[in-house]
Design an enzyme around this catalytic site. Structure first.
Site, PDB file in Angstrom:
ATOM      1  N   CYS A 131      34.836  43.129  15.299  1.00 25.62           N
ATOM      2  CA  CYS A 131      34.486  42.087  14.949  1.00 25.62           C
ATOM      3  C   CYS A 131      34.975  41.781  13.840  1.00 25.62           C
ATOM      4  CB  CYS A 131      32.996  41.995  15.006  1.00 25.62           C
ATOM      5  SG  CYS A 131      31.978  43.074  13.816  1.00 25.62           S
ATOM      6  N   GLN A 132      34.277  41.111  12.730  1.00 23.44           N
ATOM      7  CA  GLN A 132      34.727  41.034  11.343  1.00 23.44           C
ATOM      8  C   GLN A 132      34.734  42.217  10.672  1.00 23.44           C
ATOM      9  OE1 GLN A 132      36.607  38.444  10.502  1.00 23.44           O
ATOM     10  NE2 GLN A 132      36.893  38.884   8.246  1.00 23.44           N
TER      11      GLN A 132
END
Length: 130
Positions: free
Chosen positions: A93-94
């Site tokens: 993800c981030q």
């Protein structure tokens, strides 16, 4: 490849999440043709930048999409669906949290060796100068 199994401050009854580092991911990308790298961020985040070769499955769709049959998965994402015992199924993800959730979801579906790229797109973009 160094895989660590840890999730700091996780609830006692939750599964540990296997994590890989930036360097391990780079090695896999160079050496593993079967790598399936899954970006679980939102469409808006992915539109701002992505790791080359990744496919996009939003975190809230992981369970549905990872249970598609092989033909439907291939048609939807353009890559073969990884087998349950695949050592090259990586979520990100981030910054790592949603990737860990997605990894846990995949493991609960039987993808026992699924891993989370803990540094996420944030670390990737910093180290790749993107």
């Amino acid at each position: 490849m160094t895989v660590t199994s840890l999730t700091p401050n996780r609830p006692k009854n939750s599964m540990a999440v296997a994590e890989i580092s930036y360097n391990d991911l780079k090695d896999l990308m160079e050496k593993c043709k079967e790598l399936v790298l899954v970006d679980v961020r939102s469409k808006e985040e992915v539109d701002r930048g992505r790791i080359p070769g990744s496919i996009h499955i939003p975190v809230d769709q992981v369970e549905n999409d990872m249970t598609l049959d092989a033909a439907a998965f291939q048609q939807k994402f353009g890559v073969p669906k990884p087998p349950l015992n695949s050592p090259s199924l990586i979520f990100h993800c981030q910054m790592g949290r949603r990737g860990a959730v997605a990894t846990q979801n995949a493991r609960s579906l039987g993808f026992e060796k699924a891993c989370n790229f803990v540094g996420g797109y944030k670390e990737w973009s910093e180290k790749e100068g993107k």
